[in-house]
Write an enzyme that holds these catalytic residues in place. Structure first.
Site, mmCIF file in Angstrom:
data_model
loop_
_atom_site.group_PDB
_atom_site.id
_atom_site.type_symbol
_atom_site.label_atom_id
_atom_site.label_comp_id
_atom_site.label_asym_id
_atom_site.label_seq_id
_atom_site.Cartn_x
_atom_site.Cartn_y
_atom_site.Cartn_z
ATOM 1 N N ASN A 13 5.383 -0.652 -6.897
ATOM 2 C CA ASN A 13 4.807 -1.567 -7.909
ATOM 3 C C ASN A 13 3.833 -0.650 -8.663
ATOM 4 O O ASN A 13 2.910 -0.317 -8.337
ATOM 5 C CB ASN A 13 4.062 -2.580 -7.222
ATOM 6 C CG ASN A 13 2.986 -3.666 -7.737
ATOM 7 O OD1 ASN A 13 3.245 -3.611 -9.027
ATOM 8 N ND2 ASN A 13 2.202 -4.099 -7.284
ATOM 9 N N LYS A 15 2.102 -1.492 -11.370
ATOM 10 C CA LYS A 15 0.855 -2.218 -11.767
ATOM 11 C C LYS A 15 0.805 -1.939 -13.290
ATOM 12 O O LYS A 15 1.845 -1.505 -14.031
ATOM 13 C CB LYS A 15 -0.292 -1.957 -10.875
ATOM 14 C CG LYS A 15 -0.217 -2.028 -9.488
ATOM 15 C CD LYS A 15 -1.343 -1.852 -8.718
ATOM 16 C CE LYS A 15 -0.968 -2.159 -7.365
ATOM 17 N NZ LYS A 15 -2.003 -2.253 -6.313
ATOM 18 N N HIS A 99 1.332 -11.495 -6.362
ATOM 19 C CA HIS A 99 0.372 -10.425 -5.894
ATOM 20 C C HIS A 99 -0.993 -10.803 -5.934
ATOM 21 O O HIS A 99 -1.341 -11.242 -6.765
ATOM 22 C CB HIS A 99 0.621 -8.936 -6.818
ATOM 23 C CG HIS A 99 0.278 -7.989 -6.224
ATOM 24 N ND1 HIS A 99 -1.085 -7.478 -6.613
ATOM 25 C CD2 HIS A 99 0.796 -6.809 -5.638
ATOM 26 C CE1 HIS A 99 -1.448 -6.321 -5.935
ATOM 27 N NE2 HIS A 99 -0.148 -5.931 -5.401
ATOM 28 N N GLU A 101 -3.381 -9.226 -6.836
ATOM 29 C CA GLU A 101 -4.166 -9.040 -7.959
ATOM 30 C C GLU A 101 -3.989 -10.098 -8.928
ATOM 31 O O GLU A 101 -4.964 -10.640 -9.803
ATOM 32 C CB GLU A 101 -3.960 -7.525 -8.520
ATOM 33 C CG GLU A 101 -4.350 -6.382 -7.730
ATOM 34 C CD GLU A 101 -3.531 -5.150 -7.635
ATOM 35 O OE1 GLU A 101 -2.669 -5.029 -8.568
ATOM 36 O OE2 GLU A 101 -3.823 -4.372 -6.870
ATOM 37 N N GLU A 171 1.274 -8.012 2.381
ATOM 38 C CA GLU A 171 0.036 -7.177 1.992
ATOM 39 C C GLU A 171 -1.316 -7.582 2.055
ATOM 40 O O GLU A 171 -1.830 -8.496 1.391
ATOM 41 C CB GLU A 171 -0.031 -6.935 0.260
ATOM 42 C CG GLU A 171 1.566 -6.510 -0.051
ATOM 43 C CD GLU A 171 1.581 -5.689 -1.379
ATOM 44 O OE1 GLU A 171 1.929 -4.630 -1.558
ATOM 45 O OE2 GLU A 171 0.735 -6.364 -2.477
ATOM 46 N N GLY A 177 -4.918 -0.621 -2.418
ATOM 47 C CA GLY A 177 -5.679 0.404 -3.212
ATOM 48 C C GLY A 177 -6.826 0.858 -2.823
ATOM 49 O O GLY A 177 -7.665 1.551 -3.487
ATOM 50 N N SER A 217 -1.595 0.729 0.611
ATOM 51 C CA SER A 217 -2.241 1.987 0.926
ATOM 52 C C SER A 217 -0.826 2.480 1.741
ATOM 53 O O SER A 217 -1.478 3.755 2.436
ATOM 54 C CB SER A 217 -3.581 2.235 1.513
ATOM 55 O OG SER A 217 -4.533 1.808 0.731
HETATM 56 P P1 PGA Z 1 -1.081 0.571 -3.096
HETATM 57 O O1 PGA Z 1 -0.949 -1.016 -3.648
HETATM 58 O O2 PGA Z 1 0.026 0.989 -2.407
HETATM 59 O O3 PGA Z 1 -1.797 1.305 -4.169
HETATM 60 O O4 PGA Z 1 -2.396 -0.016 -1.860
HETATM 61 C C1 PGA Z 1 0.107 -1.730 -2.701
HETATM 62 C C2 PGA Z 1 0.457 -2.913 -3.939
HETATM 63 O O5 PGA Z 1 -0.581 -3.670 -4.534
HETATM 64 O O6 PGA Z 1 1.590 -3.372 -3.629
#
Ligand code: PGA
Length: 257
Positions: A13, A15, A99, A101, A171, A177, A217
């Protein structure tokens, strides 16, 4: 469990990262590194502006392309939105929906996630539906309630046949993140809980056949431990998907497990 009856999917992903030349460079670097990978579906979910580049660079390879969202209406006055049909017409196969976010910064709700999932399925896309609890919710010991509610609402009115085309990404919001990964045990516990919810909603065969990813992460170091778990069928990878060697290491961990 029946890990061998379902597909392991490692999806990046990206982003809001990478210009078109940067996207091309990253995918060109990734291609030879994963060319011999078998038994793992590799997906790059990229910004809308990179879709055409990603499709061109990955044509004829084992890397599939996904988008990071789509709108639920077919067309119309929705400035700034992209429809599922627009993606499908390009040859995009996957789409990330719900997601955290999107939920956190753009007012996405379970209702809109459900509508987007239905629109994606109607267009022939394979949705990656994201669920996960906030840290506060985990601390209040309501993780299972939160997840059960999201599964019910996000998949409302979706048939077993269509559910099988969906991937669920677990998640935990506190792990995204932050560098704070859920332990493999925590990830397994919730992924198994999700599968039990799917069995309750549909049936055992449907639940057993659906891919459930962990995300948050996940990196080259911790991937193996996570994907070894019986109910963790892959990962949705943010930061580590932006580096070809790291993303490859995660894919290889999934291939070996
Ligand atoms: P990250 O993001 O691996 O940077 O923690 C995962 C995601 O948001 O899908």
């Amino acid at each position: 469990m029946n890990k061998n009856v379902r597909k392991a999917i490692i999806a990046g992903n990206w982003k809001m990262n990478k210009t078109r030349p940067e996207a091309k460079t990253l995918l060109e670097e990734l291609k030879p590194l994963v060319a011999d990978v078998k038994g793992v579906e590799i997906v790059a979910c990229v910004p809308f502006t990179n879709l055409e580049t990603a499709l061109a660079v990955t044509a004829g390879t084992n890397i599939k392309v996904g988008a990071e969202n789509c709108h639920f209406e077919k067309s119309g006055a929705f400035t700034g939105e992209i429809s599922a049909d627009m993606l499908a017409e390009m040859g995009v196969e996957y789409v990330v929906l719900g997601h955290s976010e999107r939920r956190q910064y753009f007012g996405e709700t379970d209702e809109t996630v459900n509508k987007r999932t239905k629109a994606a399925l109607a267009a022939g896309l394979k949705p990656i539906v994201c669920v996960g609890e906030l840290l506060w919710e985990r601390e209040c010991d309501i993780t299972e309630e939160v997840i059960a509610r999201q599964i019910k609402l996000d998949l409302f009115g979706i048939s077993a046949e269509d559910a099988k085309k969906c991937t669920i990404a677990y998640e935990p919001v506190w792990a995204i993140g932050t560098g704070k990964t859920a332990t493999a045990e925590q990830a397994e516990e919730v992924c198994a809980f999700i599968r039990a919810q799917l069995e309750k909603k549909y049936d055992k065969a449907t639940a057993d056949s659906m891919t459930i990813q962990y995300g948050g992460s996940m990196n080259a170091k911790n991937a193996e431990e996570l994907v070894k778990k019986p109910n963790v069928d892959g990962g949705l990878i943010g930061g580590a998907s932006l580096k070809a060697p790291d993303f490859t290491a995660i894919i290889k961990a999934a291939e070996a497990n």
